[in-house]
Design a protein around this motif. Structure first.
Motif, PDB file in Angstrom:
ATOM      1  N   ALA A   1     -13.681  23.876 -19.827  1.00 25.40           N
ATOM      2  CA  ALA A   1     -12.253  24.162 -19.965  1.00 25.40           C
ATOM      3  C   ALA A   1     -11.436  22.875 -19.902  1.00 25.40           C
ATOM      4  O   ALA A   1     -10.490  22.689 -20.675  1.00 25.40           O
ATOM      5  CB  ALA A   1     -11.807  25.127 -18.868  1.00 25.40           C
ATOM      6  N   THR A   2     -11.817  21.994 -19.004  1.00 24.75           N
ATOM      7  CA  THR A   2     -11.096  20.731 -18.857  1.00 24.75           C
ATOM      8  C   THR A   2     -11.210  19.888 -20.118  1.00 24.75           C
ATOM      9  O   THR A   2     -10.217  19.349 -20.609  1.00 24.75           O
ATOM     10  CB  THR A   2     -11.626  19.943 -17.642  1.00 24.75           C
ATOM     11  OG1 THR A   2     -11.481  20.753 -16.479  1.00 24.75           O
ATOM     12  CG2 THR A   2     -10.857  18.656 -17.452  1.00 24.75           C
TER      13      THR A   2
ATOM     14  N   HIS B   1      -9.019  21.433 -22.941  1.00 26.02           N
ATOM     15  CA  HIS B   1      -7.566  21.496 -22.791  1.00 26.02           C
ATOM     16  C   HIS B   1      -6.926  20.221 -22.225  1.00 26.02           C
ATOM     17  O   HIS B   1      -5.710  20.072 -22.286  1.00 26.02           O
ATOM     18  CB  HIS B   1      -7.184  22.686 -21.919  1.00 26.02           C
ATOM     19  CG  HIS B   1      -7.642  23.991 -22.501  1.00 26.02           C
ATOM     20  ND1 HIS B   1      -7.061  24.553 -23.620  1.00 26.02           N
ATOM     21  CD2 HIS B   1      -8.651  24.818 -22.144  1.00 26.02           C
ATOM     22  CE1 HIS B   1      -7.689  25.676 -23.917  1.00 26.02           C
ATOM     23  NE2 HIS B   1      -8.657  25.865 -23.032  1.00 26.02           N
TER      24      HIS B   1
END
Length: 82
Positions: A16-17, A20
């Motif tokens: 996710a990091t 995004h």
């Protein structure tokens, strides 16, 4: 958290990091390089930061040397806390 669940959570967070907030990973890499170059962990925040990196790398045989260094850093820090 159980080891398998922790492993899944760590990888989900990393995915996710990177999707995004890709600059975050570059900053984390720079921070880790500074700690390794210094050869010591300064404080709880850095300890947990390095511990998180260990969680990401554990189980990957290609990361054996990196893990050995990170384990040495955390062991030394934990020895100072006792």
């Amino acid at each position: 958290m159980q080891p398998e669940a922790r492993k899944c959570a760590v990888h989900a967070l990393a995915a996710a990091t990177s999707a995004h907030y890709p600059d975050f990973l570059a900053k984390e890499a720079e921070r880790l390089t500074k700690i390794k170059t210094r050869g010591s962990i300064r404080g709880e925040a850095e300890f947990y930061f390095v511990r998180h990196r260990i969680d990401l790398l554990e189980g990957d045989p290609r990361q054996e040397e990196e893990l050995r260094l990170l384990y040495e850093l955390t062991d030394r820090f934990e020895g100072k806390r006792k």
